[in-house]
Scaffold this motif. Structure first.
Motif: not given
Length: 156
Positions: A81-83, A87, A102, A107-108, A110-111, A114-115
């Motif tokens: 949830c916070a990789l 970005d 998870s 959240a997973t 979304r992360e 993002r990456v």
């Protein structure tokens, strides 16, 4: 979300059953076929060490990441949830049963969004959580059909 859909020990035990081993082999064959021609520089598999989803991929930088040390020794230990990636930095992310395990699947995702680089790829392998309910447990053990999903997504 209050917790994982299924427990990691439940999934690990189930993967040792004959149908679990069959599923693992099928997933391995599928991952080998799908990822072999996906190009880029950086690939991440998040979870399920028995599946080597990136073994046929030709990206020069490939990592296996886990959120705990229970399943062996990962190359990276991270929170899904916070990789810990910048970005737009990964070309491929594979989530083998990661969303079921998870504590917060949204959240997973979304992360991961993002990456992933633009045109980056996401491969999601998962079981239908409803097929793991109490009323279906005996069906799973007797090797009846299970609900399964595979998603191959490309970020725009």
């Amino acid at each position: 979300m209050s917790g994982p859909i299924i427990g990691s020990s439940d999934l690990a035990q189930w993967m040792q059953t004959p149908i679990g081993q069959l599923l693992l082999k099928w997933e391995q064959d599928l991952a080998d076929e799908l990822t072999v021609d996906w190009f880029g520089y950086h690939a991440l598999q998040l979870g399920l060490p028995p599946l080597q989803a990136l073994r046929q991929n030709r990206m020069p930088h490939r990592w296996l990441a886990l959120d705990s040390l229970e399943c062996g020794s990962p190359q990276l230990r991270i929170d899904p949830c916070a990789l810990p990636f910048a970005d737009d930095s990964l070309d491929l992310v594979v989530l083998p049963h990661t969303l079921e395990l998870s504590p917060d699947p949204h959240a997973t995702l979304r992360e991961v969004a993002r990456v992933l680089v633009p045109e980056g790829r996401l491969l999601i392998l998962g079981l239908n959580p409803n097929s793991r309910s109490e009323e279906h447990t005996s069906e799973l053990q007797s090797q009846s059909t299970i609900s399964y999903a595979v998603f191959c997504l490309k970020k725009k």
